[in-house]
Design an enzyme around this catalytic site. Structure first.
Site, PDB file in Angstrom:
ATOM      1  N   LYS A  59       0.871  -1.174   0.000  1.00 27.25           N
ATOM      2  CA  LYS A  59       0.000   0.000   0.000  1.00 27.25           C
ATOM      3  C   LYS A  59       0.906   1.220   0.000  1.00 27.25           C
ATOM      4  O   LYS A  59       1.501   1.580   1.007  1.00 27.25           O
ATOM      5  CB  LYS A  59      -0.921   0.014   1.214  1.00 27.25           C
ATOM      6  CG  LYS A  59      -1.926   1.148   1.148  1.00 27.25           C
ATOM      7  CD  LYS A  59      -3.001   0.994   2.195  1.00 27.25           C
ATOM      8  CE  LYS A  59      -4.107   2.039   2.023  1.00 27.25           C
ATOM      9  NZ  LYS A  59      -3.639   3.406   2.152  1.00 27.25           N
TER      10      LYS A  59
ATOM     11  N   CYS B  25      26.899  21.224  34.060  1.00 27.13           N
ATOM     12  CA  CYS B  25      26.548  19.855  33.672  1.00 27.13           C
ATOM     13  C   CYS B  25      25.524  19.289  34.647  1.00 27.13           C
ATOM     14  O   CYS B  25      25.738  19.339  35.863  1.00 27.13           O
ATOM     15  CB  CYS B  25      27.810  18.988  33.662  1.00 27.13           C
ATOM     16  SG  CYS B  25      27.460  17.226  33.507  1.00 27.13           S
TER      17      CYS B  25
END
Ligand code: IVH
Length: 679
Positions: A117, A410
């Site tokens: 399809k 960090c």
């Protein structure tokens, strides 16, 4: 006025070009090189330019598109263009088959045509006396838009049918689509021109076909597959759908090579599973498969219900795109300290799995997509590819949604975050002081293409790092079974096995070891090239940038990274400790001056990206090397070919930027077979 000889020549050229188009697009079996085709094409163009009266609408030169139209005309379809019922599970497909057999009053297995399809848009093409006279979109099923001027520019589609037994009038139904490779190239081009890229191949196909200016459509890589006949007049048609498809192909219309006639519902499901496995590697996007009762008599007996046939059903694959809500955007720290923004999502089922995270790659990408907590976003997960945020739905953004900023520190170790001017990537400056970087470095060291330490998975690495049992890879070799057996989820037996696996990994090869070190920019391909070239670790450690750049495929950037890595005392210390822990490999000494390689691609450099339909990465490499070529890990000016499969990465984009030839698997195989360069 053209002479009659010139008129005949134009006719001959048109016929030749059509024949080559047919061989190329329908049979997938071209018989002349592209340059030969181009020569014919140019000759015809020149002839027509000198003698405009020789131009006919179906001349292949007219594929470049004529003048724009002010608006689309409308077309009423002779037969309505219906849609298909959907099935999402195997049970629903079995129920469909049961209904079919009940209605037909048969216990016997039914023959079906099973087809991909295609994910494009449906069109209706009317041929009169073999000439394309009208092309229309589906529209609402009854009335569509007249796109004849645009459809004429699609090279895969014949403007004149070939062969015999042609009906006087024939309405062909099929799908206009955009192959993945063409889609990627188009988006690259649009981006380079500052235009807006398309979100997927289907939108690109629709957007390209629905252009008022056919000259634009002509530049779009559209393709077409026929999947049926709407109506016809004059001439008989075959009794089955599968034979009809063969007939369409004989008439010069491209039909998907992946259609198959199958008998019984289990064979249908088998077909769906097999196509599903190949889905990612197909050159076009499919959103499912279609099963159609093969016998035309049975189709007629089954008939229609409201707007869908009872004789066909679409069995959909799990959707690859879904919308969901971003609950937060967090930052992950990788092996080299790179901070990657990640969207935490409200869990959503997409591409066959439940997804709750999606990478946003880097700050530039995050900025471009402008993803904010609270946003509703489109998530895409195709095959095994990592899920990603395709785009934000701006109309659903809650008031006050704040954009995401890069953290100064960090999130794992609190070290400073640095982002050099002009770089997309921000990094934690903590190095091995950062637990996240230690963890990722260890995972990399133990990974399959590095030292391949079986049993040292993510969970375990996490514990080893958190408990400070291991700081760098050399510490692994000091672990004993007693220490390991104390860890969560690790019994004595597994602990003993892991110790044995770590011990076994001491015996390795230079290329694995180099890769395991995690030198920035050095992937496994480059590690292999370096190992072969230098033959010993010391030779590499002592190499200067000039020596490095003399290695094929090592450019100045990579050379700089390598020398910088080996200048770091900490890296040299880890290497020394690894060696004294007994990590060793055979050293061969410097490679002998390379013998001139032989073979069809002698001395050529290739880079592989994406998934090829048939060849695994290793197999492709072996074949290239057997034919005298070599495979590099990154694209540079010295790359000769980039071989791109499904879902290619940034290497394809880089290749296009540098104007390097891009091959698909077929093109590669042809090249390796010595068929001259594919275009
Ligand atoms: S047959 C009466 N075959 O799917 C049935 N359709 O929902 C007509 N499609 O609009 C469709 N591939 O655009 C058929 N092999 C295929 C198809 C296909 C894609 C599309 C088509 C249609 C939609 C049906």
């Amino acid at each position: 006025m053209a002479t009659s000889a010139q008129a005949r020549r134009a006719e001959v050229l048109r016929a030749l070009i059509e024949e080559h188009n047919y061989r190329y697009y329908v049979l997938d079996d071209p018989t002349i090189p592209d340059a030969g085709y181009d020569a014919l094409f140019r000759e015809l163009q020149a002839l027509e330019a000198a003698h405009p009266e020789l131009v006919v609408p179906e001349s292949p030169t007219q594929r470049v598109g004529g003048a724009p139209v002010p608006a689309f005309g409308t077309v009423r379809h002779e037969q309505p263009m219906l849609s298909l019922d959907n099935a999402f599970t195997e049970e629903e497909v079995r129920a469909f088959d049961r209904r079919v057999r009940e209605r037909l009053g048969t216990e016997e297995e039914v023959a079906y045509s099973a087809e991909p399809k295609l994910d494009g848009l449906a069109v209706s093409l009317v041929y009169e006396a073999g000439r394309l006279v009208r092309a229309a979109t589906r529209g609402d099923g009854f009335v569509g838009e007249d796109v004849t001027h645009n459809v004429r520019t699609i090279r895969a589609l014949p403007v004149r049918l070939r062969g015999d037994r042609l009906p006087d009038r024939l309405e062909v139904r099929g799908e206009v689509y955009m192959p993945r490779a063409g889609f990627a190239l188009l988006n690259e081009r649009l981006a380079a021109e500052g235009g807006k890229p398309f979100v997927n191949p289907r939108n690109a196909a629709a957007g390209s076909l629905r252009q008022l200016d056919p000259r634009i459509t002509a530049t779009r890589p559209l393709a077409f597959f026929a999947y049926g006949i709407g109506s016809h007049a004059g001439g008989a048609l075959p009794d089955t759908h599968s034979e009809t498809l063969v007939r369409l192909r004989d008439w010069g219309l491209p039909v998907s090579p992946d259609v198959a006639r199958v008998v019984g519902v289990e064979a249908c499901l088998d077909y769906q599973r097999r196509l599903g496995e190949r889905r990612r590697a197909l050159p076009y996007e499919v959103d499912g498969v279609v099963y159609k009762v093969d016998s035309c008599a049975q189709q007629e007996a089954l008939g229609y219900v409201s707007r869908a046939p009872r004789f066909a059903v679409a069995h959909k694959f799990p959707a690859e795109e879904q919308t969901t809500v971003v609950e937060a955007v967090e930052f992950q720290v990788g092996r080299t300290g790179a901070l990657t923004p990640v969207a935490r999502l409200r869990p959503v089922f997409v591409g066959g799995v439940t997804v709750s995270n999606a990478t946003l790659h880097n700050m530039d990408e995050l900025g471009r997509k402008d993803v904010r907590p609270g946003d509703t976003v489109v998530i895409r997960r195709a095959g095994d590819v990592i899920p990603e945020v395709v785009r934000v739905l701006p109309e659903q953004r809650p008031a006050g949604a704040r954009s995401v900023r890069l953290p100064d520190r960090c999130p794992v170790c609190g070290s400073e975050v640095v982002r050099p001017e002009g770089e997309a990537i921000a990094r934690c400056a903590g190095g091995l002081a950062c637990a996240a970087q230690r963890r990722e470095a260890l995972r990399h060291f133990a990974s399959r293409r590095a030292l391949d330490i079986q049993g040292l998975g993510t969970q375990l690495v996490e514990q080893l790092v958190t408990l400070d049992l291991v700081t760098d890879p050399a510490d692994l070799f000091a672990l004993d079974a007693a220490t390991l057996a104390g860890l969560e989820r690790l019994g004595e037996r597994s602990a003993a096995k892991l110790v044995a696996a770590i011990a076994a990994s001491r015996e390795t090869t230079l290329d694995r070891f180099l890769y395991a070190l995690g030198i920035p920019e050095v992937g496994d391909s480059t590690a292999r090239v370096l190992a072969r070239h230098f033959g010993s670790l010391d030779a590499l450690v002592n190499a200067d940038e000039a020596a490095l750049t003399s290695v094929p495929d090592v450019g100045p950037v990579m050379a700089g990274r390598i020398t910088a890595f080996f200048r770091q005392p900490r890296n040299l210390a880890v290497i020394a400790r690894l060696r004294s822990a007994g990590v060793h490999w055979p050293e061969t000494g410097p490679a002998p001056p390379a013998e001139a390689p032989a073979g069809p691609v002698a001395g050529r450099s290739f880079v592989l990206t994406g998934t090829l339909p048939n060849l695994a990465r290793e197999a492709a490499r072996e074949r290239i090397e057997a034919a005298g070529g070599r495979v590099a890990g990154s694209v540079s000016k010295r790359t000769d070919y980039v071989v791109a499969g499904a879902d290619p990465g940034s290497k394809l984009a880089r290749a296009l930027e540098l104007g390097i030839a891009v091959l698909d698997e077929d093109g590669l195989l042809r090249l390796l077979a010595g068929d001259g360069p594919a275009s």
